[in-house]
Motif scaffolding. Structure first.
Motif, PDB file in Angstrom:
ATOM      1  N   ALA A 260      21.995 -81.902 -21.353  1.00 13.06           N
ATOM      2  CA  ALA A 260      21.219 -82.406 -22.644  1.00 13.06           C
ATOM      3  C   ALA A 260      20.041 -82.173 -23.054  1.00 13.06           C
ATOM      4  O   ALA A 260      19.606 -81.851 -24.203  1.00 13.06           O
ATOM      5  CB  ALA A 260      21.598 -84.135 -22.541  1.00 13.06           C
ATOM      6  N   GLN A 261      19.108 -82.059 -21.945  1.00 16.55           N
ATOM      7  CA  GLN A 261      17.700 -82.034 -22.273  1.00 16.55           C
ATOM      8  C   GLN A 261      17.659 -80.454 -22.750  1.00 16.55           C
ATOM      9  O   GLN A 261      16.726 -79.968 -23.747  1.00 16.55           O
ATOM     10  CB  GLN A 261      16.902 -82.089 -20.823  1.00 16.55           C
ATOM     11  N   CYS A 262      18.499 -79.429 -22.290  1.00 17.99           N
ATOM     12  CA  CYS A 262      18.483 -77.985 -22.889  1.00 17.99           C
ATOM     13  C   CYS A 262      18.779 -78.054 -24.047  1.00 17.99           C
ATOM     14  O   CYS A 262      18.025 -77.551 -24.953  1.00 17.99           O
ATOM     15  CB  CYS A 262      19.276 -77.229 -21.995  1.00 17.99           C
ATOM     16  N   GLY A 263      19.742 -78.916 -24.660  1.00 21.66           N
ATOM     17  CA  GLY A 263      20.215 -78.973 -25.999  1.00 21.66           C
ATOM     18  C   GLY A 263      19.021 -79.413 -27.054  1.00 21.66           C
ATOM     19  O   GLY A 263      18.821 -78.913 -27.783  1.00 21.66           O
ATOM     20  N   GLU A 264      18.481 -80.650 -26.362  1.00 20.23           N
ATOM     21  CA  GLU A 264      17.302 -81.266 -27.264  1.00 20.23           C
ATOM     22  C   GLU A 264      16.098 -80.057 -27.371  1.00 20.23           C
ATOM     23  O   GLU A 264      15.731 -79.804 -28.505  1.00 20.23           O
ATOM     24  CB  GLU A 264      16.800 -82.311 -26.441  1.00 20.23           C
ATOM     25  N   CYS A 265      15.740 -79.451 -26.345  1.00 21.00           N
ATOM     26  CA  CYS A 265      14.628 -78.299 -26.237  1.00 21.00           C
ATOM     27  C   CYS A 265      14.890 -77.346 -27.164  1.00 21.00           C
ATOM     28  O   CYS A 265      14.104 -77.001 -27.911  1.00 21.00           O
ATOM     29  CB  CYS A 265      14.517 -77.794 -24.859  1.00 21.00           C
ATOM     30  N   LEU A 266      16.362 -76.843 -27.269  1.00 22.17           N
ATOM     31  CA  LEU A 266      16.536 -75.713 -28.121  1.00 22.17           C
ATOM     32  C   LEU A 266      16.653 -76.086 -29.792  1.00 22.17           C
ATOM     33  O   LEU A 266      16.425 -75.330 -30.598  1.00 22.17           O
ATOM     34  CB  LEU A 266      18.113 -75.259 -27.930  1.00 22.17           C
ATOM     35  N   GLY A 269      12.015 -76.007 -33.215  1.00 23.48           N
ATOM     36  CA  GLY A 269      11.807 -74.586 -33.876  1.00 23.48           C
ATOM     37  C   GLY A 269      10.407 -73.873 -33.509  1.00 23.48           C
ATOM     38  O   GLY A 269      10.537 -72.592 -33.912  1.00 23.48           O
ATOM     39  N   SER A 270       9.544 -74.590 -32.594  1.00 19.32           N
ATOM     40  CA  SER A 270       8.414 -73.924 -32.322  1.00 19.32           C
ATOM     41  C   SER A 270       8.487 -73.132 -31.225  1.00 19.32           C
ATOM     42  O   SER A 270       7.657 -72.271 -30.965  1.00 19.32           O
ATOM     43  CB  SER A 270       7.199 -74.759 -32.085  1.00 19.32           C
ATOM     44  N   LEU A 271       9.766 -72.948 -30.473  1.00 18.94           N
ATOM     45  CA  LEU A 271       9.976 -72.086 -29.306  1.00 18.94           C
ATOM     46  C   LEU A 271       9.812 -70.483 -29.579  1.00 18.94           C
ATOM     47  O   LEU A 271      10.366 -70.268 -30.768  1.00 18.94           O
ATOM     48  CB  LEU A 271      11.287 -72.443 -28.882  1.00 18.94           C
ATOM     49  N   THR A 272       9.372 -69.874 -28.587  1.00 17.15           N
ATOM     50  CA  THR A 272       9.171 -68.553 -28.641  1.00 17.15           C
ATOM     51  C   THR A 272      10.702 -67.935 -28.360  1.00 17.15           C
ATOM     52  O   THR A 272      11.194 -68.623 -27.785  1.00 17.15           O
ATOM     53  CB  THR A 272       8.223 -67.754 -28.033  1.00 17.15           C
ATOM     54  N   ASP A 273      10.917 -66.586 -28.751  1.00 16.18           N
ATOM     55  CA  ASP A 273      12.138 -66.127 -28.367  1.00 16.18           C
ATOM     56  C   ASP A 273      12.430 -66.009 -26.756  1.00 16.18           C
ATOM     57  O   ASP A 273      13.706 -66.410 -26.116  1.00 16.18           O
ATOM     58  CB  ASP A 273      12.357 -64.628 -28.906  1.00 16.18           C
ATOM     59  N   ASP A 274      11.241 -65.840 -26.105  1.00 14.25           N
ATOM     60  CA  ASP A 274      11.388 -65.869 -24.862  1.00 14.25           C
ATOM     61  C   ASP A 274      11.766 -67.094 -24.092  1.00 14.25           C
ATOM     62  O   ASP A 274      12.567 -67.203 -23.170  1.00 14.25           O
ATOM     63  CB  ASP A 274      10.100 -65.150 -24.132  1.00 14.25           C
ATOM     64  N   GLN A 275      11.048 -68.220 -24.798  1.00 14.11           N
ATOM     65  CA  GLN A 275      11.298 -69.578 -24.044  1.00 14.11           C
ATOM     66  C   GLN A 275      12.910 -69.951 -24.453  1.00 14.11           C
ATOM     67  O   GLN A 275      13.485 -70.429 -23.631  1.00 14.11           O
ATOM     68  CB  GLN A 275      10.329 -70.503 -24.730  1.00 14.11           C
ATOM     69  N   ARG A 276      13.396 -69.656 -25.776  1.00 16.41           N
ATOM     70  CA  ARG A 276      14.647 -70.033 -25.904  1.00 16.41           C
ATOM     71  C   ARG A 276      15.582 -69.289 -25.013  1.00 16.41           C
ATOM     72  O   ARG A 276      16.412 -69.898 -24.612  1.00 16.41           O
ATOM     73  CB  ARG A 276      14.829 -69.583 -27.504  1.00 16.41           C
ATOM     74  N   ALA A 277      15.529 -67.977 -25.062  1.00 17.51           N
ATOM     75  CA  ALA A 277      16.170 -67.248 -23.977  1.00 17.51           C
ATOM     76  C   ALA A 277      16.334 -67.908 -22.514  1.00 17.51           C
ATOM     77  O   ALA A 277      17.301 -68.008 -21.792  1.00 17.51           O
ATOM     78  CB  ALA A 277      15.849 -65.727 -23.729  1.00 17.51           C
ATOM     79  N   ARG A 278      14.943 -68.202 -22.179  1.00 20.47           N
ATOM     80  CA  ARG A 278      14.937 -69.120 -20.750  1.00 20.47           C
ATOM     81  C   ARG A 278      15.721 -70.297 -20.581  1.00 20.47           C
ATOM     82  O   ARG A 278      16.557 -70.490 -19.934  1.00 20.47           O
ATOM     83  CB  ARG A 278      13.454 -69.054 -20.189  1.00 20.47           C
ATOM     84  N   ILE A 279      15.468 -71.266 -21.739  1.00 21.89           N
ATOM     85  CA  ILE A 279      16.435 -72.440 -21.851  1.00 21.89           C
ATOM     86  C   ILE A 279      17.766 -72.288 -21.959  1.00 21.89           C
ATOM     87  O   ILE A 279      18.636 -72.957 -21.250  1.00 21.89           O
ATOM     88  CB  ILE A 279      15.663 -73.353 -23.011  1.00 21.89           C
ATOM     89  N   LEU A 280      18.364 -71.182 -22.756  1.00 19.28           N
ATOM     90  CA  LEU A 280      19.706 -70.973 -22.770  1.00 19.28           C
ATOM     91  C   LEU A 280      20.422 -70.397 -21.269  1.00 19.28           C
ATOM     92  O   LEU A 280      21.428 -70.677 -21.016  1.00 19.28           O
ATOM     93  CB  LEU A 280      19.975 -69.654 -23.616  1.00 19.28           C
ATOM     94  N   ILE A 282      19.202 -71.375 -18.400  1.00 17.50           N
ATOM     95  CA  ILE A 282      19.157 -72.766 -17.677  1.00 17.50           C
ATOM     96  C   ILE A 282      20.380 -73.453 -17.995  1.00 17.50           C
ATOM     97  O   ILE A 282      21.167 -73.988 -17.375  1.00 17.50           O
ATOM     98  CB  ILE A 282      17.898 -73.626 -17.897  1.00 17.50           C
ATOM     99  N   ARG A 283      20.591 -73.549 -19.427  1.00 15.55           N
ATOM    100  CA  ARG A 283      21.839 -74.400 -19.960  1.00 15.55           C
ATOM    101  C   ARG A 283      23.099 -73.853 -19.349  1.00 15.55           C
ATOM    102  O   ARG A 283      24.044 -74.357 -18.978  1.00 15.55           O
ATOM    103  CB  ARG A 283      21.893 -74.404 -21.355  1.00 15.55           C
ATOM    104  N   LYS A 284      23.207 -72.265 -19.475  1.00 21.48           N
ATOM    105  CA  LYS A 284      24.472 -71.644 -19.060  1.00 21.48           C
ATOM    106  C   LYS A 284      24.726 -71.981 -17.577  1.00 21.48           C
ATOM    107  O   LYS A 284      25.849 -72.198 -16.970  1.00 21.48           O
ATOM    108  CB  LYS A 284      24.306 -70.193 -19.180  1.00 21.48           C
ATOM    109  N   LYS A 285      23.524 -71.921 -16.563  1.00 26.28           N
ATOM    110  CA  LYS A 285      23.714 -72.070 -15.203  1.00 26.28           C
ATOM    111  C   LYS A 285      24.197 -73.608 -15.034  1.00 26.28           C
ATOM    112  O   LYS A 285      25.095 -73.841 -14.097  1.00 26.28           O
ATOM    113  CB  LYS A 285      22.255 -72.056 -14.494  1.00 26.28           C
TER     114      LYS A 285
END
Ligand code: ADP
Length: 465
Positions: A260-266, A269-280, A282-285
């Motif tokens: 749920a937290q990953c969803g919210e973080c995503l 809009g201010s996330l960089t591409d790298d941060q977004r990729a990392r959160i994605l 984490i959500r996948k795992k």
């Protein structure tokens, strides 16, 4: 797993044969010795009787005023001994000669000898007796050796009948006793075989009734120890199952929070591409973890008999088609080029649990997709055979090697651990449990490098249930 039964002779048979053989040997030797001694004994007793009878008979003879008097007792045959009285010239004065004794041997004072006539043999004993006035008579005693031996032969025959009967009786009683004594060993083998077949650790060698009834010996003590070991094993397995179930429960909430937290973080809009990729990532795992947890919980509930099954009359042809359709869509979405064909006989009805049936089929199809080759094919077949529903999920994927094939139904077993993805090794154990919960069977065939075929079948069941 089946325990191989390549027994030769059973232990109880070996023991029975062994002690029956030794008993025969000991009794036979003892009896042989006894008989040979007794034979001599009987003959020498007959000789003594003859001597005594002849000696005693002197009292029955007297001379009265020059006339020989013999008591009537001399004439009677006692103990097969015939007495006869002779004068010095071997003239028969009185008495009896046995029938068949025709030889008239010379009188020999005090000599006991054997006289043979054809097959007959006799003991003959002569004794001179001096009466008053210098008158000498001879008393002759004759007894048949054959008759003395015949009496003994009856005893021998009796013993020869009695001995084998006794040995048979002892062998029979011994066999029953050995069987009774070894019963716990037999039960132990049966218990282990049953545990190997169905993995039921609640089985015991002795039941409560037996525990009270049977006196304790080394073998029953062994059975008790074995039961104790089974009880401890069962306790440990139960504890392990409870632990798996508890841990899965405890992990469910934190993992849901993570997703749920990953969803919210995503959404930020201010996330960089790298941060977004990392959160994605984490959500996948976290999603993989959530899948494993739900599979673990399913199997834990199944182990504890808490997994509910709601069987209802369902059109499983439709259910199968819907599941296949879903996988066509998912496969396309994942970008994998695969052809999913089906051959489903329409309107097949069976008593099944909808959720469990879909889960079973999804696991098989998702495996076929995952272990399938690019541009490969998958074929799903559903048909009716008598009162059973038979299904097949086949692919022309990587296949399973013959060494690995028997293990694929084990929990957490992955033939190729490098290709894990979201696959944890719990899919097929779930398939097996679901099919068996519907009183069915499932099996796999595979040629390594060429593809695999999974076949399941279960009874349609009585719709009036
Ligand atoms: P997993 O979640 O790893 O797929 P499963 O219990 O479903 O676990 O399967 C156990 C193992 O069986 C897999 O790791 C794989 O090696 C093998 N397997 C299952 N289905 C197939 C298939 N269709 N083709 C090849 N291998 C398969």
């Amino acid at each position: 797993m089946k325990v191989k039964d390549n027994r030769g002779f059973s232990l109880k048979l070996k023991l029975t044969v062994m002690y029956t053989f030794f008993m025969l040997l000991v009794t036979g030797t003892a009896l042989g010795l006894l008989l040979s001694l007794s034979s001599r004994e009987v003959l020498s007793a007959t000789q003594s009787r003859l001597r005594k009878r002849v000696a005693d008979s002197t009292e029955e003879i007297s001379l009265n005023e020059g006339e020989l008097r013999v008591d009537s007792g001399f004439y009677s045959v006692s103990g097969d001994i015939y007495l006869s009285l002779y004068d010095e010239n071997q003239y028969l004065l009185y008495g009896k000669i046995p029938y068949g004794f025709y030889a008239a041997p010379e009188l020999e004072d005090g000599n006991l000898r054997t006289v043979k006539e054809g097959t007959d043999a006799w003991y003959v004993y002569d004794l001179s007796f001096r009466l008053e006035e210098g008158y000498v008579v001879y008393i002759r005693g004759i007894v048949s050796v054959n008759e003395a031996e015949a009496g003994f032969a009856v005893a021998v025959r009796f013993a020869l009948i009695l001995l084998p009967s006794l040995v048979i009786l002892v062998a029979f009683i011994g066999y029953r006793m050995t069987r009774r004594t070894l019963l716990p060993v037999k039960k132990m083998t049966q218990t282990v075989q049953k545990i190997c077949e169905n993995g039921d650790l609640s089985l015991r060698v002795k039941d409560m009734k037996e525990k009270k009834k049977r006196p304790s010996d080394e073998i029953t003590a062994l059975a008790d120890t074995f039961d104790g070991m089974l009880a401890r094993l069962q306790e440990n397995f139960d504890r392990e199952k409870r632990f798996t179930s508890d841990v899965s429960h405890e992990l469910r909430t934190p993992v849901s929070v993570m997703m749920a937290q990953c969803g919210e973080c995503l959404e930020d809009g201010s996330l960089t591409d790298d941060q977004r990729a990392r959160i994605l990532l984490i959500r996948k795992k976290a999603e993989q973890m959530s899948k494993i947890i739900s599979e673990l919980l399913f199997l834990a509930r199944a182990d504890q008999g808490r997994q509910e099954i709601h069987r209802e009359k369902l059109n499983i042809s439709e259910l199968t088609e819907l599941t296949v359709e879903e996988y066509r869509f998912l496969t396309k979405k994942s970008g994998k080029e695969m052809e999913i064909n089906c051959e489903i006989v329409p309107d097949l009805y069976a008593m099944v649990d909808e959720t469990l049936y879909i889960r079973m089929l999804s696991n098989l199809i998702s495996n076929a997709v995952f272990y399938g080759k690019e541009n490969g094919w998958i074929k799903v077949v559903l048909r009716e055979e008598g009162d059973r529903i038979c299904g097949t999920v086949a692919d022309n994927g990587i296949g399973i090697s013959p060494e690995e094939l028997p293990h694929i139904w084990e929990r957490f077993y992955r033939a190729d651990a490098s290709r894990q993805g979201t696959h944890s090794g719990l899919g097929l154990p779930m398939v097996k449990w679901i099919v068996e919960a519907h009183d069915g069977t499932v099996m796999a065939e595979s040629v390594y490098g060429e593809g695999s075929t999974f076949r399941f079948s279960f009874p349609k069941n009585n719709f009036d249930l």
